[in-house]
Structure formats: structure tokens, C-alpha cells
Design an enzyme around this catalytic site. Sequence first.
Site, PDB file in Angstrom:
ATOM      1  N   HIS A 255       0.835  -1.201   0.000  1.00 56.96           N
ATOM      2  CA  HIS A 255       0.000   0.000   0.000  1.00 56.96           C
ATOM      3  C   HIS A 255       0.868   1.249   0.000  1.00 56.96           C
ATOM      4  O   HIS A 255       1.948   1.285   0.608  1.00 56.96           O
ATOM      5  CB  HIS A 255      -0.993  -0.003   1.164  1.00 56.96           C
ATOM      6  CG  HIS A 255      -0.400   0.132   2.534  1.00 56.96           C
ATOM      7  ND1 HIS A 255      -0.193   1.352   3.146  1.00 56.96           N
ATOM      8  CD2 HIS A 255       0.005  -0.804   3.432  1.00 56.96           C
ATOM      9  CE1 HIS A 255       0.299   1.167   4.347  1.00 56.96           C
ATOM     10  NE2 HIS A 255       0.447  -0.134   4.553  1.00 56.96           N
TER      11      HIS A 255
ATOM     12  N   GLU B  19      -5.299   1.138   2.678  1.00 54.65           N
ATOM     13  CA  GLU B  19      -4.971   0.127   3.670  1.00 54.65           C
ATOM     14  C   GLU B  19      -5.017   0.668   5.080  1.00 54.65           C
ATOM     15  O   GLU B  19      -5.489  -0.006   6.003  1.00 54.65           O
ATOM     16  CB  GLU B  19      -3.575  -0.451   3.370  1.00 54.65           C
ATOM     17  CG  GLU B  19      -3.237  -1.726   4.142  1.00 54.65           C
ATOM     18  CD  GLU B  19      -2.670  -1.478   5.542  1.00 54.65           C
ATOM     19  OE1 GLU B  19      -2.574  -2.439   6.320  1.00 54.65           O
ATOM     20  OE2 GLU B  19      -2.318  -0.325   5.851  1.00 54.65           O
TER      21      GLU B  19
END
Length: 341
Positions: A67, A218
Site C-alpha cells: 500500500h 490500507e
Amino acid sequence: MNQEMAYCIERLKALCAIDSPSGKTDEVADYLMKELAGLGYAPQKTRKGGVVVALGGEGEPLLAMAHVDTLGAVVASIKGNGRLTLSPVGGLQAENCEAENCVIRTRFDGNYTGTLQLNNASVHVNGDYSSKSRKFEEMEVVIDEMVSSEEETRKLGIEIGDFVCFDPRTVITESGYIKSRFLDDKLSAAILLAYAKWLKDSGKTPGRKVYLHFTVYEEVGHGAAGSVPQDVVEVLSVDMGCVGDGLRCTEREVSICAKDSGGPYDDSVVTALVKTARDNGIGYAVDVYPHYGSDAEAALRAGYDVRHGLIGAGVYASHGYERSHMDGAENTLKLLKAYIG
């Protein structure tokens, strides 16, 4: 430093230099699109703003994920003295941001710098300085402009909901240590880019079909809850490995997570990762993370029928001013190469 790690570190510096708190990630996604296209791939931006790219290979499709969204904050209120109170994005801790420089990114009127300080931050004035709570409601962003009222701050174009981004302070030491905010998870993103470049430079084809997914939500829990290609049978989250009391991993190893706060990872995946590391002489550690969640779990909670695993370079002081080491990054890259084949 070999060429692969030199590329990885340069990509890390570039990624860390781009502000990308969850919810404001278009710039970092555009950077990834350009970088991957320059390597000869055909990346696609998802509706949520992440980046997915196929690297080639056939059979048993694997999705490796990192992420590029980070912790940050938004303006929660403008105080009567013209200063700002913040609402955190993700697990940002006020205690870890005190006296840190930041940028207020307005929607329409440019950017302004400032510093997050304790209210009444002068030690020579505040007799209770050392005993004050370090919570966001007890702290304020002091803007680097001549403002002393709410009205003057609003005239700059600063409004509620504007993003506030903190200086990553990226440093690479001669001894190989990597220090920066947001190594979680931009270090892993740089490792995935280095893997993609290695495939192109070596002319190799992955031993199975491989996709990369750079997710952008995330830190708020739903990064990989969408955009998993339909044929994927396994997801591998490449995120930071935890370093701290009670854990075996150091900053110089790749961590293989057996279980975190969301439960155990797929035993067949964990076993295969451990065997691969052992067979290839890769420095690794297996750990259980007590306070952790990953993109792999987000994909499972979203209903994807896939096996899942989690690896990453060991990172100390997570969600603060983090530290890893080139050895940890290199061991993670080595494990990716060997595991995928």
C-alpha cells in the site's frame, strides 16, 4: 549496494517525497503508473485510485500487494487564534508528531507549512508542559503565516477537511539503515517495483501468473477490499514486518507473519514461505503480530476466495519515525523472487 537495491532505495525516496495520506493518493498513483509504464508494463488505475499491473507468467495466479497510502490528518477545526486542530487519518499518534513539520494542502488555494505543537508550547511559559496530555485535542498546528484569528486563516483558503501531511524525514545511513516516516508501506512498494524491474532487466518470466496491486486505503482498513483480479487464487501482502519486544524479527530480516489480530494466515502459504526462505539461505523470522491488520485480510473479508500470506522487511517504531535496513529489504526481495519462481 547492488543495482537492484540502488533502484529500490531511489524509488523509496521518490515515493516518500510524495504526500499520500489515505484519501489523497492520486499523485502517488500517477507516479506508479508512470514508473511501471516506463518499465514496459501496462498498469491500470482502479476506481478507488490504486494501481494494478500484470507482470506475466502462467498458472496459479498470485496477487502481490503493497500500500502507498500513509497516515496523516485533516483539519478538524480552526481555532480562534488562527491555529488548527486535527483529526487523524489512520492510526496516527499525536505523541509521535509533536514538533513535526507539516503541510496543509488546501483544496483550491495552494499549500501552507506549519508545525504541530502542544497548546502553549513554550517551556518557559507553560509550567505544566511536561505533564500535559499529548492528544490531538491538546495540540495545534501553528501555521507559518501571519494569522492570529479564525477569519485570517480562512482568508488563506484553509478549511475544515483539508489534508495535513507530515514531513517523512527520509535518511539512508552509511551503515545501511533506512529511517523515515511511512516505511509502512512505501518500502514494500519500492521492493515490488524493484521486483518488476528485475523481471524486465533479466528477461525472466515469473514461474506463475503474477499481478501487483498498489492499494491506497490500507491504513483505514479497506485497501484490497476490491480490484482483486477474478483468476487470483493467492494474495500476498508485502507490508512492514514488526520489530519489538517479544518478536524475533530484526530490521535486517524478512518477517513471515503466522498470525495477527485478524487471525492466522493460510498455513500452506506460511509453510511454503518458510521452506523457501530456508532452502535459499534467506534471513527470515516467523512472528505473531499482536496489533496488526493487512490488505490480505481486507480481501478475505470482502469475500474473495483466496489463500493469503504476509511478509515484509522488519521495521522498528511502526507508525512513528520508522527504521529498517537494506538487508531487510533485500531479503524480502530475495524471498519474493524465490517464492514466485
